[in-house]
Design an enzyme around this catalytic site. Sequence first.
Site, PDB file in Angstrom:
ATOM      1  N   ASN A   1      -7.490   1.533   3.010  1.00  0.00           N
ATOM      2  CA  ASN A   1      -6.639   1.561   4.211  1.00  0.00           C
ATOM      3  C   ASN A   1      -7.412   1.648   5.522  1.00  0.00           C
ATOM      4  OD1 ASN A   1      -4.344   1.469   2.615  1.00  0.00           O
ATOM      5  ND2 ASN A   1      -4.019   3.703   2.638  1.00  0.00           N
TER       6      ASN A   1
ATOM      7  N   HIS B   1      -1.802 -13.272  -0.579  1.00  0.00           N
ATOM      8  CA  HIS B   1      -3.015 -13.651   0.159  1.00  0.00           C
ATOM      9  C   HIS B   1      -2.955 -15.095   0.658  1.00  0.00           C
ATOM     10  CE1 HIS B   1      -5.529 -10.129  -1.708  1.00  0.00           C
ATOM     11  NE2 HIS B   1      -4.534  -9.718  -0.949  1.00  0.00           N
TER      12      HIS B   1
ATOM     13  N   HIS C   1       0.819  -1.215   0.000  1.00  0.00           N
ATOM     14  CA  HIS C   1       0.000   0.000   0.000  1.00  0.00           C
ATOM     15  C   HIS C   1       0.851   1.263   0.000  1.00  0.00           C
ATOM     16  CE1 HIS C   1      -4.222  -1.685   1.113  1.00  0.00           C
ATOM     17  NE2 HIS C   1      -3.542  -2.518   0.352  1.00  0.00           N
TER      18      HIS C   1
END
Length: 321
Positions: free
Chosen positions: A95, A194, A67
Amino acid sequence: MASSSFFKLCFMTMFLIQYGHPVTSQLSANFYSSSCPKALSTIKSAVTSAVSKEKRMGASLLRLHFHDCFVNGCDASVLLDDTSNFTGEKTAGPNANSIRGFDVVDTIKSNLESICPGVVSCADILAVAARDSVVQLGGKTWTVPLGRRDSTTASLSAANSNIPSPFLNLTGLISAFSNKGFTTKEMVVLSGSHTIGMAKCSIFRSRIYNETNINTAFATSLKNNCPSASGDSNLSPLDTTSSTVFDSAYYTNLINNKGLLHSDQQLFSGGSTVSQVKAYSSNSATFFKDFGNAMVKMGNLSPLTGTSGQIRTNCRSVNSG
Ligand code: HEM
Ligand SMILES: *[C@@H]1O[C@H](CO)[C@@H](O)[C@H](O)[C@H]1NC(C)=O
Ligand SMILES: *[C@@H]1O[C@H](CO)[C@@H](O)[C@H](O)[C@H]1NC(C)=O
Ligand SMILES: *[C@@H]1O[C@H](CO)[C@@H](O)[C@H](O)[C@H]1NC(C)=O
């Protein structure tokens, strides 16, 4: 021309003559070897301690680097707190109430400031902590190029528009990564992140109640903890089989229609990425190798170097004065 720039130019020219393609990275693995020889071991021991206390923290630290890098480059902009006269990125849709790990970064930074004040950037801390997290959870290591500096700015709007949404289809995912210079293959390998960590019910509710390309027993098992109209922030593992181990089970889950996010399952829904998902599912060594290379590339997104930016004293705020 200053003599050091002259020598840099000579070196670059020699490099170009010898290898025939431009030097794309201004970063280097040994950046702190004389200015802060214990930088890497200091980061690693704080990551080790945080992740052994809570394994999910490894996932959270990996995600912070992503991010950061996808929003105007790897410059630690994601770490800046909002103040009365400064708007950071922490309230952006992807976020807010979601990214975490700031206290661990603060601890690492304060440990580094006590051994080599003003030397190690917050952006480099994120890059190294991401790698150390993956390794601690069972992944294979890679060398992290260093020398990033920290921004004095942040962009809420770029955070909202550049971080991919979990509701994108395959075309949208490919284009979100292509906008940052990544191939489809690199998008698929980076999505393998993930294999660790958690997601909130609000993000996967529509998938488990409304989608058809999902294993029925898997969908049913998730509904207890994610009711159709409540429990928005309840968490479930992104990798249903081994969410604290960095392995290739994420891809095997996709083959079994057990991807948690809509975006995850898009990688195995009849499109161009199906064969790569199968390959990683059956060969974790290839996944690890490609993952490390893609992480280095991600860590190279528009770093501030030289005299650009600053080395923040506190990762949450721009230096004063
Ligand atoms: C392919 C596009 C991607 C999408 C749409 C996406 C979206 C998401 C979403 C929605 C969550 C759950 C957030 C929550 O519920 O609070 C999540 C978690 C996570 N993402 Fe991604 N992500 C993507 C790619 C990546 C990449 C490239 C990385 C790292 C390089 C990454 C690392 C993670 C990690 C480790 C978690 C778990 C974090 C934790 O448990 O704290 N993701 N992602
Ligand atoms: C912004 O506010 C902080 C306190 O939150 C203050 O220290 C700083 O000087 C202010 N900066 C400007 C440019 O007004
Ligand atoms: C993917 O999503 C975009 C934007 O929502 C849409 O325009 C496009 O038709 C979708 N593509 C496919 C193949 O479903
Ligand atoms: C499922 O789809 C229906 C029809 O589009 C919609 O009304 C409903 O809110 C959706 N349910 C969830 C949990 O997303």
